[in-house]
Design a protein around this motif. Sequence first.
Motif, PDB file in Angstrom:
ATOM      1  N   LYS A  52       0.842  -1.206   0.000  1.00 47.73           N
ATOM      2  CA  LYS A  52       0.000   0.000   0.000  1.00 47.73           C
ATOM      3  C   LYS A  52       0.875   1.252   0.000  1.00 47.73           C
ATOM      4  O   LYS A  52       2.076   1.201   0.309  1.00 47.73           O
ATOM      5  CB  LYS A  52      -0.952  -0.048   1.202  1.00 47.73           C
ATOM      6  N   HIS A  85      -1.493  -4.950  -4.445  1.00 46.66           N
ATOM      7  CA  HIS A  85      -2.645  -4.300  -3.782  1.00 46.66           C
ATOM      8  C   HIS A  85      -2.113  -3.264  -2.828  1.00 46.66           C
ATOM      9  O   HIS A  85      -1.395  -3.625  -1.884  1.00 46.66           O
ATOM     10  CB  HIS A  85      -3.451  -5.379  -3.034  1.00 46.66           C
ATOM     11  N   ASN A 133      -8.837   1.306  -5.606  1.00 43.68           N
ATOM     12  CA  ASN A 133      -9.580   0.554  -4.599  1.00 43.68           C
ATOM     13  C   ASN A 133     -10.681   1.440  -4.013  1.00 43.68           C
ATOM     14  O   ASN A 133     -10.412   2.541  -3.533  1.00 43.68           O
ATOM     15  CB  ASN A 133      -8.603   0.133  -3.489  1.00 43.68           C
ATOM     16  N   GLU A 134     -11.932   0.962  -4.116  1.00 45.34           N
ATOM     17  CA  GLU A 134     -13.070   1.578  -3.390  1.00 45.34           C
ATOM     18  C   GLU A 134     -13.299   3.044  -3.765  1.00 45.34           C
ATOM     19  O   GLU A 134     -13.436   3.921  -2.907  1.00 45.34           O
ATOM     20  CB  GLU A 134     -12.833   1.431  -1.880  1.00 45.34           C
ATOM     21  N   GLN A 213     -14.493  -7.694  -3.677  1.00 45.33           N
ATOM     22  CA  GLN A 213     -13.849  -7.977  -2.396  1.00 45.33           C
ATOM     23  C   GLN A 213     -14.599  -9.082  -1.629  1.00 45.33           C
ATOM     24  O   GLN A 213     -14.006  -9.944  -1.001  1.00 45.33           O
ATOM     25  CB  GLN A 213     -13.786  -6.714  -1.535  1.00 45.33           C
ATOM     26  N   GLU A 245     -11.183 -10.780  -1.739  1.00 42.84           N
ATOM     27  CA  GLU A 245     -10.943 -10.615  -0.299  1.00 42.84           C
ATOM     28  C   GLU A 245     -12.054 -11.260   0.550  1.00 42.84           C
ATOM     29  O   GLU A 245     -12.434 -10.743   1.580  1.00 42.84           O
ATOM     30  CB  GLU A 245     -10.866  -9.128   0.055  1.00 42.84           C
ATOM     31  N   TRP A 287      -9.613 -13.167   2.519  1.00 41.04           N
ATOM     32  CA  TRP A 287      -8.725 -12.128   3.067  1.00 41.04           C
ATOM     33  C   TRP A 287      -8.159 -12.621   4.383  1.00 41.04           C
ATOM     34  O   TRP A 287      -8.775 -12.493   5.422  1.00 41.04           O
ATOM     35  CB  TRP A 287      -9.490 -10.810   3.236  1.00 41.04           C
TER      36      TRP A 287
HETATM   37  C1  XIL Z   1      -7.164  -4.098   5.520  1.00 38.98           C
HETATM   38  C2  XIL Z   1      -6.069  -4.957   6.156  1.00 38.98           C
HETATM   39  O1  XIL Z   1      -6.506  -6.283   6.272  1.00 38.98           O
HETATM   40  C3  XIL Z   1      -5.731  -4.373   7.531  1.00 38.98           C
HETATM   41  O2  XIL Z   1      -4.659  -5.124   8.083  1.00 38.98           O
HETATM   42  C4  XIL Z   1      -5.340  -2.927   7.365  1.00 38.98           C
HETATM   43  O3  XIL Z   1      -5.089  -2.390   8.640  1.00 38.98           O
HETATM   44  C5  XIL Z   1      -6.454  -2.140   6.686  1.00 38.98           C
HETATM   45  O4  XIL Z   1      -6.745  -2.734   5.423  1.00 38.98           O
HETATM   46  N1  XIL Z   1     -10.575  -3.598   1.795  1.00 38.98           N
HETATM   47  C6  XIL Z   1      -9.334  -3.640   1.269  1.00 38.98           C
HETATM   48  C7  XIL Z   1      -8.183  -4.094   2.075  1.00 38.98           C
HETATM   49  O5  XIL Z   1      -9.137  -3.422   0.058  1.00 38.98           O
HETATM   50  O6  XIL Z   1      -6.959  -3.444   1.693  1.00 38.98           O
HETATM   51  C8  XIL Z   1      -8.444  -3.878   3.547  1.00 38.98           C
HETATM   52  O7  XIL Z   1      -7.395  -4.559   4.231  1.00 38.98           O
HETATM   53  C9  XIL Z   1      -9.791  -4.458   3.938  1.00 38.98           C
HETATM   54  C10 XIL Z   1     -10.891  -3.774   3.182  1.00 38.98           C
END
Ligand code: XIL
Length: 330
Positions: A52, A85, A133-134, A213, A245, A287
């Motif tokens: 990230k 990701h 993302n999102e 996700q 995820e 996930w």
């Molecule tokens: C989450 C991780 O699992 C955590 O460890 C981190 O603190 C925050 O992010 N959607 C996503 C992921 O795309 O990147 C997120 O993952 C969960 C929600």
Amino acid sequence: MNTNNSNLRSLAQKRKLAIGTGVSMEPLRDDPSYQQVLMREYNIVTPTYIMKFEALQPQRHHYNFEAADNFVAIAKANQMQVRGHNLVWHHSVPWWLTHEQWTPEELIHILRQHIHTVVGHYRGQLAAWDVVNEAVADQDSAGQRKRDTIWLRGIGPEYVELAFRWAHEADPTVPLFYNDYGGEGLGAKSDAIYAMVKELRQRDVPIHGIGFQMHVSIQNPPKPEDIAANMKRLGELGLQVQVTEMDVKIHDGSGTPEERVAAQTQVYRDILQVCLEAPNCTAFLTWEFADHHSWIPDFFGKPDSPLPFDESYHPKAAYHAMVEVLKIDS
Ligand code: XIL
């Protein structure tokens, strides 16, 4: 004990499906049981944090690739693919970026340089990138209204298109995904995502897939037939879909513990089946895979057991249901 021919990895391979999980560096580095289950059961992995923005560029112009390089090396040594990701998100944005006022030109320069540097660094090594993302608002009912983020405010709605074009410039070979939650079935957010990616495709933006996700619950999970219809319409745009995820919250809603487990098992069974039946569903990932590593309890502030393995790495009913689904027609 999983014999060679009855684990997720070997069964999925026969179905030509990539099956995997989000992976955190700590247990990957320090927990032999975690490593053993991971290598036995999965053939594609996504780092849950270390690729990230704030992890890779914690200070401006200073990139820290060590952990992510180690992650990619471990995956490669175990014949596992890696999903990158993510490049653009409203969380995990470094302090130096969020605590300054930037002109649109400055923010465009920062994001382009980040994407070019990171995607260029992993050129030819990854199976996919979650580029954006999102980006779509949750309560969307007005077409393609985007989530109010640093990127939307600082650059404008075109940041989505720009991010995909920059990623493609840096590595024309890697499939580029838009990844989101809450739009896996049919409904306002699903339609907003569909409208956005249809427009991107019409403008020849290099987008190749959509990540579902699949953070769902036993309470009101998306209907399998709606997910299938959504995958189909995205396929008609020439897009892959990947379940990226998945986890299934079990402590929402009502029912005895046995009823909750049965409901969770059915959701895993249904969604894996939908993916196997959709010609454009190319990967299925949870996930994390064991309950004590799930992000869900921290994020929602209450205990849950949303994954296919328990806290002792014993396979749960959801795992066995996934094995059975993979065995059908194989
Ligand atoms: C989450 C991780 O699992 C955590 O460890 C981190 O603190 C925050 O992010 N959607 C996503 C992921 O795309 O990147 C997120 O993952 C969960 C929600």
